[in-house]
Every structure is written in C-alpha cells, then in structure tokens.
Design a protein around this motif. Sequence first.
Motif, mmCIF file in Angstrom:
data_model
loop_
_atom_site.group_PDB
_atom_site.id
_atom_site.type_symbol
_atom_site.label_atom_id
_atom_site.label_comp_id
_atom_site.label_asym_id
_atom_site.label_seq_id
_atom_site.Cartn_x
_atom_site.Cartn_y
_atom_site.Cartn_z
ATOM 1 N N PRO A 1 35.046 33.039 40.487
ATOM 2 C CA PRO A 1 34.527 34.158 40.239
ATOM 3 C C PRO A 1 35.224 34.805 38.772
ATOM 4 N N THR A 2 34.576 35.433 37.906
ATOM 5 C CA THR A 2 34.883 36.006 36.745
ATOM 6 C C THR A 2 34.666 37.439 36.496
ATOM 7 N N TYR A 3 33.427 37.832 37.143
ATOM 8 C CA TYR A 3 33.175 39.102 37.102
ATOM 9 C C TYR A 3 33.526 40.040 38.445
ATOM 10 N N ALA A 4 33.869 39.327 39.464
ATOM 11 C CA ALA A 4 34.006 39.973 40.884
ATOM 12 C C ALA A 4 35.297 40.993 40.720
ATOM 13 N N PHE A 5 34.927 42.209 40.498
ATOM 14 C CA PHE A 5 35.970 43.099 40.124
ATOM 15 C C PHE A 5 36.462 43.626 41.561
ATOM 16 N N TRP A 6 35.723 43.364 42.669
ATOM 17 C CA TRP A 6 35.862 43.815 43.904
ATOM 18 C C TRP A 6 36.827 42.746 44.823
ATOM 19 N N LEU A 7 37.088 41.709 44.415
ATOM 20 C CA LEU A 7 37.702 40.649 45.240
ATOM 21 C C LEU A 7 39.144 40.641 44.787
ATOM 22 N N ARG B 1 37.061 30.200 34.433
ATOM 23 C CA ARG B 1 35.755 30.303 33.969
ATOM 24 C C ARG B 1 34.775 29.144 34.341
#
Lengths: 314, 259
Positions: B110-116, B106
């Motif tokens: 990254p916390t929103y990076a759903f592509w990584l 947090r």
Amino acid sequence: MNSRTLLTLAGIAALALAPAFVYPMLMVKLLCFAIFASAFNLMLGYTGLLSFGHAMFFGTAGYILGLGMKHLGWSPEIGLIAGMAGAGLLGFIAGAIAIRREGIYFAMITLAISQLIYFLAMQTDWTGRDDGLHGIPRGRLFGLIDLENDLALYGLVAVCFVLALAAIHRIVTSPFGQVLTAIRENEPRALSLGYDVARYKVLAFTLSAALSGLAGGLKALALSYESLNDLHWSLSGEVVMMCILGGLGTLSGPVAGAFFVILLQNFLADKVGEWLSVIIGLVFLFCILAMRKGFVGELSQRLAGLRGKARAAS
Amino acid sequence: MTHVLETAGLCKEFGGFRAVSDVSLKVREGDIHALIGPNGAGKTTVFNLLTKFLQPTSGTIVLEGRDITGEKPAALARQGMVRSFQISATFPDLTVLENVRVALQRRSAPTYAFWLPGRVLDRLNARAMELLELVDMQDFAQTRAADLSYGRKRSVEIATTLAMEPRVMLLDEPTQGMGHEDVERVTRLIKRVSAGRTILMVEHNMKVVSGICDRISVLQRGSILAEGSYAEVSADPRVLEAYMGSDDADGDIGAGGEP
Ligand SMILES: Nc1ncnc2c1ncn2[C@@H]1O[C@H](COP(=O)(O)OP(=O)(O)OP(=O)(O)O)[C@@H](O)[C@H]1O
Ligand SMILES: [Mg+2]
C-alpha cells in the motif's frame, strides 16, 4: 518501557492534572492551537509544502460547527465531524488547485484561496460578517455530557488533542508517510520510481486541512463564538511561526511552539498593546537565527549531546 | 533486431537555444547502448526528454511500439522505463534498506494507506535485502543513505532502480566522480544487471564504454554525429575531431584501448 512511551504517559498525566493549576479555558485555547500547529506541521514539516492559507480550514470548520449547532440543532460531535469534513473537502479542492505550482507559488495560491474564502465569509449574512457568529451552544456530547461545564469541555479538547497527535504519528509512520518522506527528500527520484507525486501531496494537504478543522471546530465550540479573525491571513502566518519556533517535523515541536506563542500573547496582550506583534516578531527572528531546529529540535540535540558525553564517561 | 526505444526528429529548445536538435535514436532490445559526447552536448536533456521530465519541442518517442510522447514521468516509470540521475539520487535521510523499499512499495504494497502501521512494509525487507546483495550493499542496509560514499550511493541507486524491474534502464553517468575501484565495481554491476533488459547510458569513461557497450551514439551540440559499434565510432574522423579541443578529461576517445 522505552523513553517514548514514558514521555507519552507523562504528557497524558500532565494533561489530566493541568486544570488544577491553569484556567481550563486557557488550556483549551492552548490545546486548540497546538492541534492546529501540529496539523500544519504535517504539511510543512513532513511533506515540505508551505501553505500560507491554513486559517481557511480552521475558520471554515468553526463556521460550519457554529452554524450547524446554532441553527440546525446539531450535537457537538456532529458539529466537529462536519467541520472536519468541510475543512477536509476544502483542503482537497485547494490542494488540487495549488499543487500545480511549487515553492513560493504554491504558498501564494493557498493564500489567494484563503483570501477568497475570507471575502466570501465577509459578504454573507450567515456569518454575521464583522460582528461574528455569536451564541453557539456548546450542547451535550453524545447527548450525555454537558459541555457548558468548562472542565467537561476541557476533557473533550484534551481527548481530541491526544487523538489528533496519535493520528499524526500514525500518518507519518504509515506506508503513506514513508512515501511522503521520500517525496520530501527527493521529489524527482520519487517521480522516477512511478509515484504520482501530486496525488500524495493532495492527500497530505487534505488530511492536514481536516485536522486543522478539528482545531477550529473545538475553538468555536469552546468560545461559543466564531469570527473572521479565524479566517484571516495573519492566523495563517501565526501557525507557520508556531511550527518553525517549536521545530518542524517533530511531534512535540509544534505543540511547544503553539504554547509559547499563545502564552506570550496572553501574558503581554494587556501590557504592551500594539507592540505585541513587534515583540513576537523579534522573538521569532531570534529563534530562527539562534536555533535552526526550533526549541524542541535544539533541546533534543543538547540532550543527545549530554547522553553521548555520559556514555563516553562511563 | 527490434528496437525497444526509438525517437524520431526529437528537438528541444530552451528559449531559442537548441539543446537537442533532430535526434533520431534507435536502441535495440537487450543492448547496452552508450550515449557519449562532450560536456553540454545535450545528453542529459535527451534523457529528460525520454523520461518525460521535459516536453520535447517537436519529435516523437516510441517505447516498445507505443507512442509515449505525451506520457507523464510517473506513468512511464510504471510502464518499465526507469532512469537514474547524473547527480546521485537517493533519499538521503532514509536508510539504504528503506531506499530500496520505497521502490518495491510502489509495486507491491500500500502507498496511500495512512491508517496502517509502518510495519506492513516489513514484508518487503527480504526482497530489498536480495537486491542489496545483488549490488553488494547488504552490510549497509541500516546506514543512512546520506552517510555513504559516492560510489556506494550509486550502488543504492542502481538497486532502487532494479527494484522497479525495469525493461529499459537509463543511467546518466553512473561512474562519474568515482575512483578506479568503484568504476570497475559499478561497470561489472551494470554488465551483470543488463541480462534480460536494455540499458541506455551516458558515459564519459571510454574504458567503460569500450568494455561493456554494444552500441554507441555520439552526440554533439544537440545532434547525433555518429552511431555504431565502438570500433566504428572510434575510427570516425568526425568523432575524433569533436573530442579534440574539448577540455573533457575522460572524453579522450580511443584511450580505452581495443573493445
Ligand atoms: N533547463 C534548461 N534551461 C536552459 N538551458 C538548458 C537547460 N538544461 C540544459 N540546458 C542547456 O542545454 C545544453 C545541454 O545540456 P545537457 O545537460 O543536456 O548536457 P550534457 O550533455 O548532459 O552535459 P554534461 O556532460 O555536462 O552532463 C547545455 O548548453 C545546457 O546549458
Ligand atoms: Mg549531463
């Protein structure tokens, strides 16, 4: 090579060979619902949110693709992308509204929003109301591949299926997926670590909606037809059932569940008529009582048990 | 001395029942401050109010000079006040390492990076291991949190809380339900991590309170009954009376010996 890669390769090989044994159009239908169930699993299985209105994304994308391709001369790829975008946007809005409530209230709000969409679709002329939207052209993919050919269409759906599953796998193993798991496991703790839990849930909802839209768009494209059935609450219920039957929170569970339900419907539809939903209901009941983790969960547990025994024996 | 955390006239009603009534609490910077009181006194409710898990019916809360009465719980955690829970709060299906990593993520990944791919989080592992070493849990890094003993879950929870680098830590009964050894281990741990921060803790075990706490507030039926050092509080006849007749096993004030 590990067993996971091996399984993936076997799956892809099976997809490539399937049309030699099964009607391509049946395969197309199976895969569309498998994508839909997998997208739904992103919510229920991986985020722990029960949406009871997911048909709205499936149907909306179908109508967007159908209207665009029929009246605006869109190509199939534009239709699919627009359908996903429309469903994703709707998911974002519905998610942002529903997320204020938890548990059963969340499910009820998603149901209410999907009923609203259903009602709107029934009231507008564009959708063809009860008659449905007929004569959606399949068009040429990238201006090259003629999708009127069922095999070509199957190819497109199979590729989309593989990409959708790969996308879901990536999402659940990504940094975002890690946060989702944490929220599902212990929401107050995630909150106390400074995560704005609602935002992550809305993003998950949006992604799930967009992938559901891919499934709905593909189905409308394949059948050249879109109807109110694809927005109906009973479809929202069916996808819950597919997911739970197959096994939540696994990649292959919803696929197995979708295959099972659709095949059962196809097989029994002209034999038992009205009794179909009763039979499916009973099967569902049996599975829930006998196999707490769905087919796939149960199977992998048995396999793990066998492997354990084998190891103990050697 | 400055006060890090201050409440004024804090009240909370649950449908007519006053669980917290007119609590004015002042926590001094750098202290280990204990909040004690019989079962049902409202200690956890005060914690829930302080961390915004509950909205107060009336009253204000000030953290480091800022009024935080209207804040959201997640935002508050990001401002440096982090809580633990009375019932151990880990992420049961994640490994111990992953538990700590979620907190580190947090702040610095990254916390929103759903592509990584998930492996971008691996760079947090070194820091996570450091924190686990601090609480003596490095050998359990790959164990699922659900498979740990109760005391060890508590340690994971403290490591996770520390990963947030909080300036104020709120611990709700950190030693509850533990055996002797675990109590001592966790007490030492709290003392060790109190350097450079303020800790407010709910604690029933008077040995722990007398051993490490600088200041004590006694809560009874939602109100502050007494406040002061251990010596002052344990000599207060009202406090003794409050603890008499309560069937609280650990609540026997004075049993902990001299501070
Ligand atoms: N959400 C709620 N709704 C209604 N009453 C509540 C709620 N939370 C707490 N209470 C009541 O408020 C009172 C204080 O509870 P609280 O949990 O704060 O006590 P506590 O001091 O932490 O006790 P313990 O030592 O048992 O942890 C209790 O009588 C409890 O029943
Ligand atoms: Mg309590």
